[in-house]
Design an enzyme around this catalytic site. Structure first.
Site, short mmCIF file in Angstrom:
data_model
loop_
_atom_site.label_atom_id
_atom_site.label_comp_id
_atom_site.label_asym_id
_atom_site.label_seq_id
_atom_site.Cartn_x
_atom_site.Cartn_y
_atom_site.Cartn_z
N GLU A 184 -19.06 16.76 1.98
CA GLU A 184 -18.35 17.40 0.86
C GLU A 184 -19.05 17.13 -0.47
OE1 GLU A 184 -14.66 15.38 1.31
OE2 GLU A 184 -13.81 16.89 2.63
N PHE B 18 -0.91 6.99 2.60
CA PHE B 18 -0.17 7.81 3.56
C PHE B 18 0.67 6.95 4.50
CE2 PHE B 18 -3.61 10.86 2.47
CZ PHE B 18 -2.80 11.88 2.02
N GLY C 180 0.80 -1.21 0.00
CA GLY C 180 0.00 0.00 0.00
C GLY C 180 0.84 1.27 0.00
N ALA D 168 -5.95 11.04 7.30
CA ALA D 168 -4.60 11.09 6.74
C ALA D 168 -3.52 11.37 7.79
CB ALA D 168 -4.55 12.10 5.60
#
Lengths: 430, 430
Positions: B175, B18, B15, B320
């Site tokens: 959002e 982050f 992966g 994150a």
């Protein structure tokens, strides 16, 4: 979509490319009801499409929604859809979704598609470049080839993944080959641990005697030398005779190559056949002097689909400036028609010929005034960025280019797609 | 991929989000051979993914190739591929392409995926948002809904095409709903002739009592009021009980809607199951204090896949900053391990919570210091643009935003995809 006698005549424009869009815009003040039909929702600045394919630009950098461009032109309705056949006598166009659009006047400007010269089976192995989807597909294919080479244990297989061929030495083929060599030599530098991307073989294959055949011979030679300096192997005079999953055959030689790009043939849109009028060898409609179709004065053809002969020169080429001029001429013909005035013949105004080759290299021929190299490249860049539709695109494109050329990087090296529709994304990391 | 005893220990990182990327970078100077495995070729700045879905940004604006980010870190090899199962005892990971990667140490950071709470059949009707491909799929779906409404003759059908629902009142749902309302009210103004995009119904559906449940109640109320001002209908306290092709059921009410977006549940990557260790309800691995897996001290888990309890607060959230901190902590644990020093427990440093709502609206909570509205939005923008990887992205993203907010336009309103792989593009106009 019914048209009552009291309402203004209905013009149906098929295709929101340069010809269709320029015609539509030139009729903003005419007493017409206009429908602009396109398969995609955007106008595409096709001259920079190869930059999307080679990861220099994002797809939205070179496209603008047709609805947005035409939002203030109240006599136009934009419709997303695909025309499948035209009946010029009944004045009807059938769409893929089953609906039918009537018209009083028709402008057919649906452009060109790839032609594989009777070898349609090559399409699966050697994709071409006409739409944004094509460009993203090609980008994915080019970037994945280096990934596969890196992951590959077998040396022969690895060589095949690092062997690229671009078929067709016209402007698109030259641009693609030059940029691909640049990516291999510079952009991917230091990024791989098992392969050297600079060892990739990038070959430009042209069956005719020289690249950029529409340019003077002197510039073809210059272009070839510039390509070779960028690391492209240029093969002319030998045709490709086979393309399959593992490679291609050039004359008698079979070259293992996992990535073959088609930039050789364009054929007119298949829609032209349904008109029932004579087509030329490339499938284009031989139009009258006012760009109307013989026997159907209310149907016009413009852009790459129109075959226009000139008394004083070669046929009108399939380039953006010619498409825009034809679009505007159809608008003028229609305005004359509506006013009862006689139609004028179309006259092509040739502004010259330019082609880019790669980083800081291009050739320009403007009525015998010839340029090549860095100066030609600046000329090419200015002309192309200037003609990009919309202020925002122009600025972002310029910035992306400045960045790409300053840093040797290409900002859009993102592999997209490969997931089937509706399938959940699974364990996509981070 | 064989590891001889003489070579440095091999760390496999699954992966490049982050957690994985921050761990890898923090180990640049460590005596390790690192392989970073990811399904895609790029690191993704996920906090701005909703902007790609809503056509404000291009895909490459928020992504950078992993190879490029890590090109100068010579102890890292980037590999494109998908892990399918892990054997922590044999220290091997199987890939989808059939190959097997061995490891001495493993960092599993493959993140989260959508969870439909046992209703996997909803996935086809209500796509989620985790990858760039998801975002482009969603963009296509949102933009096409307005096109379908415009082309549609049946009023009930038209209403269904203009009915949008976002399921889930967390940051992503808020959002998406806010931006969708902005698109309908402002961006598409004047572009359609038969529909009024501003009449679209945009509904945010949250089963819990309030939106942004991880924020103080006061900010949830502010967010709700800001959403309503943007034109979003907010429904809380009633769960969605069905989603199909034609609409969704909210409690007892069936709402015809052609576009439902899933922003409700995330579940850990299925890869975690193959570890054979206990998982929490959401499928996450309950890790030790040093982020290693119980019983497998050479295997670490970080990011959204790790369930980390805190003695002095709620569990570490799936955001994150937490993923980056975990990634860096795993690097520190490994360095300690290699040096024979004891491992330290992970401590989450909470910098606060921020969520954007739409044009010039956001909420911010930093240790009890609360902001909402325009000021919060500037705070949010600065934080997000600052953390975007790479100078070029940051600049282009800022320009795109400035342009979007100044002009109410969204630059990336280009519908891509819909063509099957290998299929020629046909008569793509222009």
């Amino acid at each position: 979509m019914d048209h009552t006698p009291a309402s203004p005549p209905h013009l149906l424009v098929i295709g929101g490319g340069f010809a269709g869009l320029w015609a539509t815009r030139a009729l903003a003040k005419s007493p017409l009801r206009i429908t602009l039909l396109d398969r995609s929702n955007h106008h595409l600045f096709q001259p920079l499409l190869y930059q999307v394919a080679t990861a220099g630009l994002s797809a939205p950098d070179i496209a603008a929604p047709l609805r947005h461009i035409l939002r203030r032109q109240r006599n136009v309705e934009v419709r997303l859809g695909e025309a499948t056949s035209i009946d010029p006598t009944a004045r009807q166009v059938a769409l893929a979704d089953g609906s039918v659009l009537g018209f009083d006047y028709l402008l057919l400007a649906s452009g060109a598609t790839h032609a594989y010269f009777g070898h349609d089976e090559w399409a699966a192995h050697a994709p071409g470049l006409k739409s944004l989807d094509d460009a993203l597909h090609l980008r994915r294919k080019l970037l994945l080839a280096f990934e596969r080479a890196e992951a590959c244990e077998d040396p022969a297989e690895r060589t095949a993944w690092l062997s690229f061929a671009v078929v067709g030495g016209g402007p698109t083929g030259v641009e693609l080959a030059g940029t691909l060599a640049e990516i291999a030599r510079h952009t991917l530098k230091d990024e791989f641990r098992r392969i050297d991307p600079a060892s990739a073989r990038v070959r430009l294959v042209e069956a005719g005697p020289r690249v950029l055949a529409s340019f003077p011979e002197e510039l073809s030679d210059k272009a070839r030398r510039q390509l070779e300096r960028l690391g492209v192997e240029v093969s002319t005079g030998v045709p490709v005779t086979a393309i399959d999953d593992g490679g291609y055959r050039l004359g008698e030689e079979y070259v293992p190559a996992r990535t073959v790009v088609w930039a050789a043939g364009v054929a007119a849109s298949p829609l032209a056949r349904s008109l029932g009028v004579p087509l030329d060898r490339a499938g284009r409609v031989s139009v009258e002097a006012d760009l109307s179709v013989p026997g159907h004065p209310h149907v016009f053809v413009a852009g790459d689909l129109a075959a226009v002969q000139r008394a004083d020169g070669p046929p009108v080429p399939g380039v953006a400036p010619a498409a825009k001029q034809m679009g505007r001429h159809v608008a003028a013909s229609l305005r004359a028609r509506l006013a009862g005035a006689p139609a004028r013949p179309f006259r092509y105004r040739d502004f010259g010929n330019l082609a880019t080759i790669g980083r800081m290299a291009a050739v320009v021929d403007v009525h015998g005034f010839k340029l090549s190299g860095l100066l030609a490249w600046w000329f090419w860049l200015a002309a192309h960025v200037f003609f990009l539709i919309g202020f925002r695109n122009r600025l972002v494109v310029l910035l992306n280019w400045a960045w790409a050329y300053w840093s040797y990087q290409r900002a859009a090296r993102i592999i997209l797609g490969g997931r089937r529709e509706g399938e959940p994304s699974g364990d996509a990391p981070g």
